[in-house]
Scaffold this motif. Sequence first.
Motif, PDB file in Angstrom:
ATOM      1  N   ARG A 425     -11.536 -15.145 137.284  1.00 45.56           N
ATOM      2  CA  ARG A 425     -12.522 -16.135 136.852  1.00 45.56           C
ATOM      3  C   ARG A 425     -11.858 -17.449 136.463  1.00 45.56           C
ATOM      4  O   ARG A 425     -12.140 -18.495 137.012  1.00 45.56           O
ATOM      5  N   SER A 426     -10.938 -17.425 135.489  1.00 48.62           N
ATOM      6  CA  SER A 426     -10.327 -18.668 135.007  1.00 48.62           C
ATOM      7  C   SER A 426      -9.158 -19.116 135.869  1.00 48.62           C
ATOM      8  O   SER A 426      -8.743 -20.262 135.797  1.00 48.62           O
ATOM      9  N   LYS A 427      -8.623 -18.191 136.684  1.00 52.21           N
ATOM     10  CA  LYS A 427      -7.439 -18.431 137.521  1.00 52.21           C
ATOM     11  C   LYS A 427      -6.166 -18.563 136.696  1.00 52.21           C
ATOM     12  O   LYS A 427      -5.124 -18.981 137.209  1.00 52.21           O
ATOM     13  N   ALA A 428      -6.224 -18.225 135.414  1.00 54.31           N
ATOM     14  CA  ALA A 428      -5.044 -18.284 134.555  1.00 54.31           C
ATOM     15  C   ALA A 428      -4.269 -16.970 134.644  1.00 54.31           C
ATOM     16  O   ALA A 428      -4.860 -15.897 134.816  1.00 54.31           O
ATOM     17  N   PRO A 429      -2.935 -17.027 134.489  1.00 51.41           N
ATOM     18  CA  PRO A 429      -2.155 -15.793 134.432  1.00 51.41           C
ATOM     19  C   PRO A 429      -2.608 -14.937 133.248  1.00 51.41           C
ATOM     20  O   PRO A 429      -3.043 -15.455 132.213  1.00 51.41           O
ATOM     21  N   VAL A 430      -2.518 -13.633 133.408  1.00 47.33           N
ATOM     22  CA  VAL A 430      -2.858 -12.726 132.314  1.00 47.33           C
ATOM     23  C   VAL A 430      -1.575 -12.150 131.744  1.00 47.33           C
ATOM     24  O   VAL A 430      -0.494 -12.280 132.330  1.00 47.33           O
ATOM     25  N   ILE A 431      -1.678 -11.549 130.577  1.00 45.37           N
ATOM     26  CA  ILE A 431      -0.533 -10.885 129.968  1.00 45.37           C
ATOM     27  C   ILE A 431      -0.916  -9.437 129.675  1.00 45.37           C
ATOM     28  O   ILE A 431      -2.099  -9.097 129.609  1.00 45.37           O
ATOM     29  N   PHE A 432       0.081  -8.587 129.527  1.00 46.79           N
ATOM     30  CA  PHE A 432      -0.168  -7.248 129.012  1.00 46.79           C
ATOM     31  C   PHE A 432      -0.084  -7.330 127.485  1.00 46.79           C
ATOM     32  O   PHE A 432       0.886  -7.848 126.934  1.00 46.79           O
ATOM     33  N   ARG A 433      -1.127  -6.818 126.846  1.00 50.39           N
ATOM     34  CA  ARG A 433      -1.202  -6.919 125.387  1.00 50.39           C
ATOM     35  C   ARG A 433      -1.713  -5.614 124.811  1.00 50.39           C
ATOM     36  O   ARG A 433      -2.708  -5.063 125.288  1.00 50.39           O
ATOM     37  N   ASN A 434      -1.045  -5.128 123.802  1.00 55.56           N
ATOM     38  CA  ASN A 434      -1.482  -3.902 123.142  1.00 55.56           C
ATOM     39  C   ASN A 434      -2.644  -4.218 122.209  1.00 55.56           C
ATOM     40  O   ASN A 434      -2.516  -5.039 121.294  1.00 55.56           O
ATOM     41  N   THR A 435      -3.795  -3.601 122.472  1.00 52.06           N
ATOM     42  CA  THR A 435      -4.976  -3.827 121.639  1.00 52.06           C
ATOM     43  C   THR A 435      -5.739  -2.515 121.481  1.00 52.06           C
ATOM     44  O   THR A 435      -5.673  -1.644 122.348  1.00 52.06           O
ATOM     45  N   PRO A 436      -6.486  -2.388 120.393  1.00 53.14           N
ATOM     46  CA  PRO A 436      -7.379  -1.230 120.267  1.00 53.14           C
ATOM     47  C   PRO A 436      -8.529  -1.377 121.266  1.00 53.14           C
ATOM     48  O   PRO A 436      -9.210  -2.405 121.290  1.00 53.14           O
ATOM     49  N   GLN A 437      -8.706  -0.388 122.111  1.00 52.66           N
ATOM     50  CA  GLN A 437      -9.762  -0.418 123.125  1.00 52.66           C
ATOM     51  C   GLN A 437     -10.397   0.957 123.233  1.00 52.66           C
ATOM     52  O   GLN A 437      -9.840   1.954 122.752  1.00 52.66           O
ATOM     53  N   TRP A 438     -11.526   1.002 123.907  1.00 49.80           N
ATOM     54  CA  TRP A 438     -12.189   2.273 124.196  1.00 49.80           C
ATOM     55  C   TRP A 438     -11.806   2.715 125.601  1.00 49.80           C
ATOM     56  O   TRP A 438     -11.842   1.923 126.553  1.00 49.80           O
ATOM     57  N   PHE A 439     -11.455   3.985 125.703  1.00 54.91           N
ATOM     58  CA  PHE A 439     -10.977   4.532 126.973  1.00 54.91           C
ATOM     59  C   PHE A 439     -11.769   5.785 127.337  1.00 54.91           C
ATOM     60  O   PHE A 439     -12.256   6.515 126.459  1.00 54.91           O
ATOM     61  N   ILE A 440     -11.865   6.038 128.643  1.00 60.79           N
ATOM     62  CA  ILE A 440     -12.314   7.334 129.148  1.00 60.79           C
ATOM     63  C   ILE A 440     -11.082   8.038 129.695  1.00 60.79           C
ATOM     64  O   ILE A 440     -10.379   7.506 130.559  1.00 60.79           O
ATOM     65  N   SER A 441     -10.823   9.218 129.168  1.00 60.64           N
ATOM     66  CA  SER A 441      -9.617   9.953 129.535  1.00 60.64           C
ATOM     67  C   SER A 441      -9.694  10.438 130.974  1.00 60.64           C
ATOM     68  O   SER A 441     -10.725  10.960 131.413  1.00 60.64           O
ATOM     69  N   MET A 442      -8.600  10.295 131.692  1.00 60.20           N
ATOM     70  CA  MET A 442      -8.518  10.821 133.050  1.00 60.20           C
ATOM     71  C   MET A 442      -8.164  12.304 133.063  1.00 60.20           C
ATOM     72  O   MET A 442      -8.349  12.973 134.078  1.00 60.20           O
ATOM     73  N   GLU A 443      -7.670  12.820 131.936  1.00 60.26           N
ATOM     74  CA  GLU A 443      -7.241  14.216 131.888  1.00 60.26           C
ATOM     75  C   GLU A 443      -8.277  15.112 131.209  1.00 60.26           C
ATOM     76  O   GLU A 443      -8.468  16.254 131.622  1.00 60.26           O
ATOM     77  N   LYS A 444      -8.959  14.577 130.190  1.00 63.18           N
ATOM     78  CA  LYS A 444      -9.968  15.369 129.495  1.00 63.18           C
ATOM     79  C   LYS A 444     -11.048  15.790 130.480  1.00 63.18           C
ATOM     80  O   LYS A 444     -11.516  14.998 131.287  1.00 63.18           O
ATOM     81  N   ASN A 445     -11.440  17.026 130.418  1.00 61.91           N
ATOM     82  CA  ASN A 445     -12.475  17.568 131.317  1.00 61.91           C
ATOM     83  C   ASN A 445     -12.081  17.450 132.793  1.00 61.91           C
ATOM     84  O   ASN A 445     -12.948  17.399 133.682  1.00 61.91           O
ATOM     85  N   ASP A 446     -10.778  17.343 133.051  1.00 64.30           N
ATOM     86  CA  ASP A 446     -10.243  17.359 134.428  1.00 64.30           C
ATOM     87  C   ASP A 446     -10.833  16.253 135.307  1.00 64.30           C
ATOM     88  O   ASP A 446     -11.071  16.450 136.501  1.00 64.30           O
ATOM     89  N   LEU A 447     -11.036  15.070 134.725  1.00 60.70           N
ATOM     90  CA  LEU A 447     -11.664  13.986 135.506  1.00 60.70           C
ATOM     91  C   LEU A 447     -10.817  13.607 136.714  1.00 60.70           C
ATOM     92  O   LEU A 447     -11.338  13.417 137.810  1.00 60.70           O
ATOM     93  N   ARG A 448      -9.506  13.504 136.532  1.00 67.56           N
ATOM     94  CA  ARG A 448      -8.664  13.090 137.653  1.00 67.56           C
ATOM     95  C   ARG A 448      -8.738  14.110 138.803  1.00 67.56           C
ATOM     96  O   ARG A 448      -8.946  13.741 139.960  1.00 67.56           O
ATOM     97  N   ASP A 449      -8.592  15.387 138.472  1.00 66.54           N
ATOM     98  CA  ASP A 449      -8.614  16.422 139.508  1.00 66.54           C
ATOM     99  C   ASP A 449      -9.980  16.489 140.195  1.00 66.54           C
ATOM    100  O   ASP A 449     -10.068  16.684 141.414  1.00 66.54           O
ATOM    101  N   THR A 450     -11.036  16.341 139.414  1.00 71.42           N
ATOM    102  CA  THR A 450     -12.382  16.360 139.990  1.00 71.42           C
ATOM    103  C   THR A 450     -12.562  15.203 140.964  1.00 71.42           C
ATOM    104  O   THR A 450     -13.126  15.361 142.058  1.00 71.42           O
ATOM    105  N   ALA A 451     -12.070  14.012 140.569  1.00 73.79           N
ATOM    106  CA  ALA A 451     -12.201  12.845 141.425  1.00 73.79           C
ATOM    107  C   ALA A 451     -11.376  12.986 142.701  1.00 73.79           C
ATOM    108  O   ALA A 451     -11.817  12.609 143.793  1.00 73.79           O
ATOM    109  N   LEU A 452     -10.181  13.544 142.574  1.00 77.11           N
ATOM    110  CA  LEU A 452      -9.339  13.738 143.757  1.00 77.11           C
ATOM    111  C   LEU A 452      -9.978  14.716 144.737  1.00 77.11           C
ATOM    112  O   LEU A 452      -9.926  14.521 145.954  1.00 77.11           O
ATOM    113  N   LYS A 453     -10.598  15.758 144.222  1.00 73.25           N
ATOM    114  CA  LYS A 453     -11.300  16.697 145.099  1.00 73.25           C
ATOM    115  C   LYS A 453     -12.486  16.013 145.766  1.00 73.25           C
ATOM    116  O   LYS A 453     -12.755  16.227 146.961  1.00 73.25           O
TER     117      LYS A 453
END
Length: 950
Positions: A425-453
């Motif tokens: 959007r802004s065309k500005a470079p981004v940085i990697f920054r450690n911040t508190p965020q909400w995540f959906i786990s790829m391992e909980k409830n086997d989401l990664r394996d389910t998606a790969l199948k």
Amino acid sequence: MTTDYKNTVFLPQTDFPMRAGLPQREPETLARWKAMDLYALSRKAGEGREKFVLHDGPPYANGHLHIGHALNKILKDVIVRSQQMMGKDSNYVPGWDCHGLPIEWKIEEKYRAAGKDKDQIPVVEFRKECREFATHWLDVQREEFQRLGLVGDWDHPYATMNFEAEALIAAELGKFLMNGSLYKGAKPVMWSVVEKTALAEAEVEYHDHSSQTIHVRFPVTEAPIAEMQGACVVIWTTTPWTIPGNRAVAYGAFDYGVFEVKAVSDDSMARVGERLIVAEGLAEQFVTDAGIVEWTKLASHKGLDGVVCKHPFAGFGYEFDVRALKGDFVTLDTGTGIVHIAPGHGADDWVLGMEHGVPVPDTVNGDGTYTAQVPMFEGLPVLIFDDKKKKTRFPANKAVADKLAELGMLLSTGRIEHSYPHSWRSKAPVIFRNTPQWFISMEKNDLRDTALKAIEDTRFVPSIGKNRLRSMIAERPDWCVSRQRAWGVPIAVFVNKNTGEPLRDQAVLDRIIAAFKEEGADAWYTHDAQYFLGADHKAEDFDQVTDILDVWFDSGCTHSFVLEQRPNLKWPADLYLEGSDQHRGWFHSSLLESCGTRGRAPYDAVLTHGFILDQRGDKMSKSVGNTITPKDVEDQYGVDILRLWVVSSDYTNDLPFGDDILKQNADVYRRLRNTLRYLLGNLDGFQESERLPFAQMPELERWVLHRLRELDGKVRKACDDFHFHPLFTELHNFCTVELSAFYFDVRKDTLYCERTDSTLRRACRTVLDEVFNCLTAWLAPFICFTAEEAWLARNPGEGESVHLRLFPDVPAEWLDDALAAKWSKVRELRRVVTGALEIERAEKRIGSSLQAAPKVYATADYVAVMNSVDLAEIAITSMAELIEGEAPAGAFTIDDVPGVGVVPTVAVGDKCERCWKVTEDVGSNPQHPTVCGRCADAVESTKGSGGAAE
């Protein structure tokens, strides 16, 4: 009395104009479709049929359409129409993505221009302006899409900002909350300093960027061998500003040398006598970069296990050990084979740090300045972006490098051009920054394996898409679904102040969903927390989350509030279709959302197309001036030319586009239109009583019907495969080469000059009718306006439309491979005759082919196939002689048709005034002394029936 024989020839008659006038005519067709409600009629026609559902990926409602939109939506329309015409109930529901940063950014720009601070505007008022902006552009794009000929439920599209959609998006997030997959954690994410928010991978573009590089000393305090003690580990980085966040170094499974410096160049920052540790495989490059003239290897060691260093800023607030950790991501591609680890500023860094208990410092604020936890650099901006000039400075890079040099920890500096992530959007470079965020786990409830199948169970067109999506899912980190913005669906979650855990209470979730359905997601901001928490919880015990959802989560939920909620659709969809960038966008988020809540993908097949380039192969850009908009094409050429370009292109690759390409497609269109016009003209007055049964058809007509049967199979396979450009090439060649240049050419005399009740003319007109019925149907998904215009020229009734038809059922008995092989040989022989006569015309020895009587010498195989074929008829000459044997010297031949030679001669006799053939029976009927016997009979047959008009 002299007869005017011109008036006795059965010339084509049609109101179908040669000049298409598409820019004027297409809007009239659209108005007709709207008046007759073609969409509703299509739905009625499809009742009870097997459903085919192409689920529309939502474009973003924030501007006029570009050619990429046109490619995408036309391809969808072609598929939807073709599936409907193959007997499915193919319903198309368009949709829009309405939340997110681009719209929010536009409203913020308006505030900035007015000198207002967005953060001072009440959030509900701000969201109202965003909603109005999105509504405006949704309506604009809806009209622009319909101008492209798209038929769908335009009166009831879906939009992610609809109240029902916002409620169901919140409900879908609630499923992840309730099953434990949703959690809050601190991880480094791609962060836009300009927009002050986390960004998803799909919101990031990679552009070339010039970065400062530095080699830095890390003094060793503990080591597995004596030679390393007191030496310095050397790291190389392209992000000097991350050095204050360093907490470890990483090494690979390589040999590392301890080198003593013996001599240096004048401008080198290396010091004679110091010991440096680098990977031996990169030592030679490092020596050059650091200006070291001579050094000696003192020792070699496999890896750096057990090495502990001081931070280069030790003594100035950085009093901690920096351990060497083994990292599988360390390579010998560049640098020193030792990577500095800042766990708050990189995904690999964070993972490695978590594995070894390395602390993650909070070093950078949301505005891109160093926090109070960064000694010596607090408040300094990491980067500054000039929005007007689109230029970026990294003040922290210089400050960090200068301080390292001052402390004697800097070994060298340089610059590197490399691909770097930027906000789309802004065309500005981004940085990697450690911040508190909400995540959906790829391992909980086997989401990664389910998606790969699910990927394995999905059909991909082209097939390479499967590998691309699989590799992304296999390697991706947990899904960051939170954004620190205002316009979107809020993360409707409460967090317990004491435990830090999100509240998992279905009753609370149900109240939230009900409020969103009634009032939209604004309800989250207009009601107090207690309204949602109810009697079982106290508001003072909970924090109400103010982040909004990643817009990719929004669009990833469309299957839930479109496919599952509309009875005229079905779940899962038969097909998702978007550009190849959506492997990391909509295909990706839809897969994860659906697998996490339903255990499978929301689609059975995924189709991807490439991007639009200019005709030189360069990326289209407004600043370069090489863009062409859909409206430009509509106004100059008409939409059918654009649609023709789509179906004649290999959409699986990037597609060149420009004026020259449009002109080429306009020429192709003209030939197709002329074919339809010829058919219409020669079918004037055709009646069912005139139709000739297949059993009575001459060979040439049966050959055309054979081709229709062959093409019918190819049309249906192409539509099932979503693979159109080879089919279009086949249809175009059929029209221009097989019909116009051969069959029409051969049968022109029959159509114009034979008596109306002759078997041959009836056979020809019957075949033309079959060809017309097939072609108008087969072309209808492609050039929808022209096919409609041609169909209505013969079927003008109210409510008539070619788009309400099915592809014709072409009888299997028409297929005759032996006949096709025979006529392939006939056409080869004819090509030699035609080539010979072209020379005769060019030399002005004849005026037309009808003045010729060629002698054709051919081998026995050609003579055999010609035993039931009138050579003069197929060569369009007045006479012709076929002679088995070798052609005499000087005969005309063609290299790729061996065994055939032609000696042109001039026909003997008089020219018939009506058919222009040269024959010896001109004048055989005294009442018609200037015409041949065949023409005299035809003229007599029309007496009392109004002449040639039919």
